[in-house]
Design an enzyme around this catalytic site. Structure first.
Site, mmCIF file in Angstrom:
data_model
loop_
_atom_site.group_PDB
_atom_site.id
_atom_site.type_symbol
_atom_site.label_atom_id
_atom_site.label_comp_id
_atom_site.label_asym_id
_atom_site.label_seq_id
_atom_site.Cartn_x
_atom_site.Cartn_y
_atom_site.Cartn_z
ATOM 1 N N PRO A 2 5.287 39.899 -38.649
ATOM 2 C CA PRO A 2 4.420 40.002 -39.945
ATOM 3 C C PRO A 2 5.252 39.358 -40.335
ATOM 4 O O PRO A 2 6.374 40.116 -41.690
ATOM 5 C CB PRO A 2 4.421 41.695 -40.204
ATOM 6 C CG PRO A 2 4.448 41.899 -38.415
ATOM 7 C CD PRO A 2 4.944 41.089 -38.332
ATOM 8 N N GLU A 3 4.651 38.193 -41.711
ATOM 9 C CA GLU A 3 5.806 37.419 -43.351
ATOM 10 C C GLU A 3 4.784 38.343 -44.185
ATOM 11 O O GLU A 3 3.691 39.785 -44.257
ATOM 12 C CB GLU A 3 4.827 36.325 -43.034
ATOM 13 C CG GLU A 3 5.796 35.450 -41.650
ATOM 14 C CD GLU A 3 5.746 34.115 -41.670
ATOM 15 O OE1 GLU A 3 4.947 33.052 -42.520
ATOM 16 O OE2 GLU A 3 5.652 33.569 -40.378
ATOM 17 N N HIS A 90 3.426 54.738 -29.417
ATOM 18 C CA HIS A 90 4.564 54.386 -30.248
ATOM 19 C C HIS A 90 3.939 54.758 -31.517
ATOM 20 O O HIS A 90 4.611 53.705 -33.036
ATOM 21 C CB HIS A 90 4.460 52.458 -30.024
ATOM 22 C CG HIS A 90 4.679 51.566 -28.568
ATOM 23 N ND1 HIS A 90 6.006 52.271 -27.884
ATOM 24 C CD2 HIS A 90 3.317 51.835 -27.953
ATOM 25 C CE1 HIS A 90 5.559 51.936 -26.616
ATOM 26 N NE2 HIS A 90 4.630 51.564 -27.072
ATOM 27 N N ARG A 108 7.420 47.346 -30.494
ATOM 28 C CA ARG A 108 8.993 46.879 -30.438
ATOM 29 C C ARG A 108 10.316 47.450 -31.208
ATOM 30 O O ARG A 108 11.714 47.728 -31.219
ATOM 31 C CB ARG A 108 9.342 45.148 -31.041
ATOM 32 C CG ARG A 108 8.061 45.071 -29.563
ATOM 33 C CD ARG A 108 8.330 42.525 -30.052
ATOM 34 N NE ARG A 108 7.520 42.590 -29.075
ATOM 35 C CZ ARG A 108 7.129 40.988 -28.582
ATOM 36 N NH1 ARG A 108 7.924 40.064 -29.880
ATOM 37 N NH2 ARG A 108 6.426 40.774 -28.671
#
Length: 269
Positions: A2-3, A90, A108
């Site tokens: 994500p930017e 998660h 992750r």
């Protein structure tokens, strides 16, 4: 990963459910993400009221009335889920208010959660060396001209340097350079002031359009409401290797330092 537009979209999605809300409960469902959670995180957040939300570079900010700011980074796969019916394996960090439950989901575990005194944010190590925000008033052609002066490094590499401009990532740099018709391999110090002005305008145009579209969807990214970002449909060069450019050329791909660069050699000089 994500930017900036994805983080901005995330913050805007969290604002309606968190602004002004009192945090009733904080649950840590593991001890860490990329690094351990602050040891006093739950104590300092429980009972606090959210006074504001914001963003710095690729970090989201949640301010409280106790003078603390929760700083979150989404890493490569992180996203906030609002009012999930059930918590998944998660969902590692959970905030509950009277009306909502918010879960930071990070498969992750490359994301992070920090708690920083609001008045010390500017000096926080992760923020101290950051350059100006690309959508802010301090990012202009004069700033780039000074940062690029006598530099022989490729312009794309310098735009990705967070010390020069904060928050830009690979996708949006490729898109902005295309819009400005500047080759990503061009030595930064050889770009004229007029072209730098166009580059600044292109960066802002691309980021604004991406935020409006809810960001780009890469692998696991989704907005807090579960919707996907749609800016990928507007990509002009990114991910389009071998496809025709509007100028009649073909989009090419090269790999630099492990990152893919997409550009059109015919119209980007």
């Amino acid at each position: 990963m994500p930017e900036l537009p994805e983080v901005e979209t995330t913050v805007r999605g969290l604002e309606p459910v968190l602004q002004g809300a009192r945090i009733e409960r904080v649950t840590l469902r593991r001890s860490d993400l990329r690094r351990p959670f602050p040891p006093d995180l739950g104590q300092r957040l429980t009972g606090a009221t959210v006074t504001g939300l914001g963003r710095r570079a690729k970090y989201g900010l949640i301010d409280t009335d106790r003078g603390d700011t929760l700083v979150f980074h989404l890493g490569m796969s992180g996203r906030w889920r609002i009012d999930p019916e059930e918590l998944g394996k998660h969902d590692h960090f959970v905030i509950e208010t009277v009306r909502h439950r918010l879960a930071l989901n990070d498969a992750r575990r490359f994301g992070s959660i920090d708690l920083v005194s609001t008045g010390e944010l500017a000096e926080w190590p992760a923020f101290k060396a950051l350059g100006p925000e690309p959508l802010g008033p301090d990012f202009d052609a004069a700033h780039l001209a000074k940062a690029f002066e006598d530099r022989t490094a490729p312009v794309k590499a310098l735009l990705l340097d967070q010390r020069i401009v904060a928050g830009l990532g690979n996708i949006y740099v490729c898109e902005a350079l295309y819009l400005a018709r500047i080759a990503p391999t061009r030595p930064a110090g050889t770009i004229s002031r007029a072209r730098l002005t166009k580059l600044v305008e292109a960066v802002r145009e691309v980021l604004t359009a991406a935020i409006r579209a809810g960001g780009s969807t890469l692998r696991d990214y989704a907005r807090p409401d579960g919707e996907l970002g749609y800016f990928a449909k507007e990509w002009r060069v990114y991910g389009r290797e071998g496809e025709p450019c509007e100028c009649g050329g073909l989009v090419e791909r090269r790999v630099d330092s492990g990152r893919s660069t997409f550009w059109c050699p015919r119209c980007q000089k």
